[in-house]
Design a protein around this motif. Structure first.
Motif, short mmCIF file in Angstrom:
data_model
loop_
_atom_site.label_atom_id
_atom_site.label_comp_id
_atom_site.label_asym_id
_atom_site.label_seq_id
_atom_site.Cartn_x
_atom_site.Cartn_y
_atom_site.Cartn_z
N ARG A 1 55.39 41.19 56.91
CA ARG A 1 55.37 42.12 55.79
C ARG A 1 54.77 43.42 56.27
O ARG A 1 53.95 43.44 57.18
N ASP B 1 52.66 46.92 52.00
CA ASP B 1 52.82 45.84 51.02
C ASP B 1 51.59 44.95 50.94
O ASP B 1 51.15 44.55 49.86
N VAL B 2 51.02 44.63 52.09
CA VAL B 2 49.83 43.77 52.12
C VAL B 2 48.67 44.46 51.41
O VAL B 2 47.99 43.86 50.56
N ARG C 1 45.90 45.03 44.08
CA ARG C 1 46.18 44.37 42.79
C ARG C 1 45.21 43.21 42.55
O ARG C 1 44.76 43.00 41.43
N GLU C 2 44.89 42.45 43.58
CA GLU C 2 43.99 41.30 43.43
C GLU C 2 42.56 41.75 43.14
O GLU C 2 41.83 41.05 42.44
N ASP D 1 49.13 44.49 47.64
CA ASP D 1 48.77 43.19 47.06
C ASP D 1 47.26 43.03 46.97
O ASP D 1 46.73 42.54 45.96
N LEU D 2 46.56 43.43 48.01
CA LEU D 2 45.09 43.33 48.00
C LEU D 2 44.49 44.19 46.89
O LEU D 2 43.57 43.76 46.18
#
Length: 100
Positions: A86, A90-91, A97-98, A94-95
């Protein structure tokens, strides 16, 4: 609370006893409390129902053997070669968002 007057006698390997008592000490639990709790849970669940554990320490580069490190690197290389990777963007998305 019921009076505690019954004794439990168990023979265990000295190293096992030492290691278990060290962990119980870190958890702040005397052996009698752990044994009593275990017995009550066995009665309630009619099984060996649970385990108490210290949190596992996260894996760090220093804690890996050469073989473990090489294995991780080979797996990553194989994933990259087969386009299973990825993008960094993108990674990190995602982080983010978390974390929120």
């Amino acid at each position: 609370m019921a009076a505690k007057s019954a004794n439990v006698l168990a023979r265990v390997e000295p190293e096992v006893k030492e290691q278990a008592e060290s962990i119980m000490s870190q958890l702040g639990l005397p052996a009698s409390v752990v044994i009593n709790a275990l017995y009550k849970q066995i009665i309630m669940t009619k099984s060996i129902p649970f385990s108490l554990a210290l949190p596992k320490e996260p894996t760090t580069l220093d804690s890996l053997t050469t073989e473990e490190f090489d294995s991780i690197m080979k797996k990553g290389l194989a994933q990259a070669k087969s386009d299973q990777s990825r993008s960094v963007a993108d990674v990190f998305a995602d982080l983010r968002r978390e974390i929120r």
